[in-house]
Design an enzyme around this catalytic site. Sequence first.
Site, PDB file in Angstrom:
ATOM      1  CG  LEU A 144      34.179   3.477-138.554  1.00 45.28           C
ATOM      2  CD1 LEU A 144      34.735   2.059-138.708  1.00 45.28           C
ATOM      3  CD2 LEU A 144      33.959   4.102-139.922  1.00 45.28           C
ATOM      4  CG  ASP A 145      27.170   5.393-138.405  1.00 47.60           C
ATOM      5  OD1 ASP A 145      27.448   6.404-137.735  1.00 47.60           O
ATOM      6  OD2 ASP A 145      26.660   5.439-139.544  1.00 47.60           O
ATOM      7  CE  LYS A 146      25.338  -1.520-130.971  1.00 42.77           C
ATOM      8  NZ  LYS A 146      24.174  -1.547-130.052  1.00 42.77           N
ATOM      9  CB  THR A 148      29.856   1.322-140.125  1.00 40.39           C
ATOM     10  OG1 THR A 148      28.649   1.884-140.640  1.00 40.39           O
ATOM     11  CG2 THR A 148      30.919   1.363-141.210  1.00 40.39           C
ATOM     12  NE  ARG A 243      23.442   4.414-142.051  1.00 35.02           N
ATOM     13  CZ  ARG A 243      23.035   4.363-140.788  1.00 35.02           C
ATOM     14  NH1 ARG A 243      23.854   4.735-139.806  1.00 35.02           N
ATOM     15  NH2 ARG A 243      21.809   3.958-140.507  1.00 35.02           N
TER      16      ARG A 243
END
EC number: 5.4.99.-
Length: 326
Positions: A144-146, A148, A243
Site C-alpha cells: 500500500l502507498d505510505k 494509504t 488514485r
Amino acid sequence: MSTASPDDEDLRLQAEVPENLDGARLDVACARLFDQYSRARLQSWIESGRLLLNDAPQTRTRHPVTVGDRLELEAEPEQSTVVEPQDLPIEVVHQDKAIVIVNKPAGLTVHPGAGQRASTLQNALLYHFPQTAAVPRAGIIHRLDKDTSGLLVIALNLKAHHALVDELARREFTREYDALVQGEFIAGGTVDEPIGRHPRERLKMAVVDNGRPAVTHYRVQERFPQHTHLRVQLDTGRTHQIRVHLAHLRRPIVGDFLYGGPMRGSGLPVLLRDKLKAFPRQALHARTLEVTHPTTRKRVGATVEPPADIAELLELLRAHASGALK
C-alpha cells in the site's frame, strides 16, 4: 532454485521450468524460480530484454512457459543493504502458522527504499516475526502507498509466500477499499484503462496507451454535496491504480495532492471546508482483504473500518448533507 556465476559483474541466473509450472506466465515462473527478487523487479527485467527463453529474448511477461524451457536472467546487482528488525507497533487482525494480516496505519512505509532505510513495516515484521527473515521482503506480498491505510497479508514461510504470489498473479485476491472523492457520482462503474509511467513527470503514473492493463470497479456507498464515498475493488494492482483511475474520471481522492491538486468546491461550511483543505493524505483505506489460505485452501480474510481521520470527514459530510452543519 537458480544458479549464478559469482565472477560476472552482472548476476547471470539460470533455471529450467519444472513440471508444476508448465503453462504458467513467464513472470510467475520467474517469481518462483528466482524468488530472491520481487516480481515487480523481475517483470521490469523481462520487459527490458534481460531474460532469455531458450536462448532467445522474451519481453512478454504473460508469455506461457513449457516444462523444460531454459531461462537465463541477467540480473542487475543491487546495493547491499541489511534491513534491521525494529520494535515498531503492528496491529495484527489475523494470525496463524502460515500468514498474518495486518492493518497498516497511514504514514507507515511498507518496505525500505532509497529515501528510507528504517522505520518501515518490513523492519517491524522482522522484529515481531523473526521467521520472515528467511522469506523474500519479510513475507510482504503486496503493498500500500505510505499514506494509504488498511490491510496487507504477510507470508510467514516460503511455501506460503509462493502460494500467495501465485494467487496474486492469478488476480484471486479480494481487495476492497473506501475512497472519499471530490465530485459526485450518479452510479458505479468500471475503469479499464492501462497504467504506466507519466510521460513527463517521473513521480507520477498515468493512463497511457502503452501502459499495463488495469481494471478498477467502483460503486457508490454514500452521496454528499460535491463529494462521494466509494467502495472500490481491484482486479489488478498497478502502482497508484485507484488514485490514477479516479483522477482519470476527474473525481480525484480527497487529500491526493499528487493526482488531485487543490481542493475543489464552493459554498461548503467553514468547518468542513477547512477540514477537507487540511486533510494531509489521500482519503483511501484498504478495508477488506480475502485470500485463499496456502495451507487449508479455505478463504480467509478480514475487514477493518476506516481510521479516525477518514471517519471524521465522513461524519462532517453527513452532517452537512442532513442540514445539521451550516
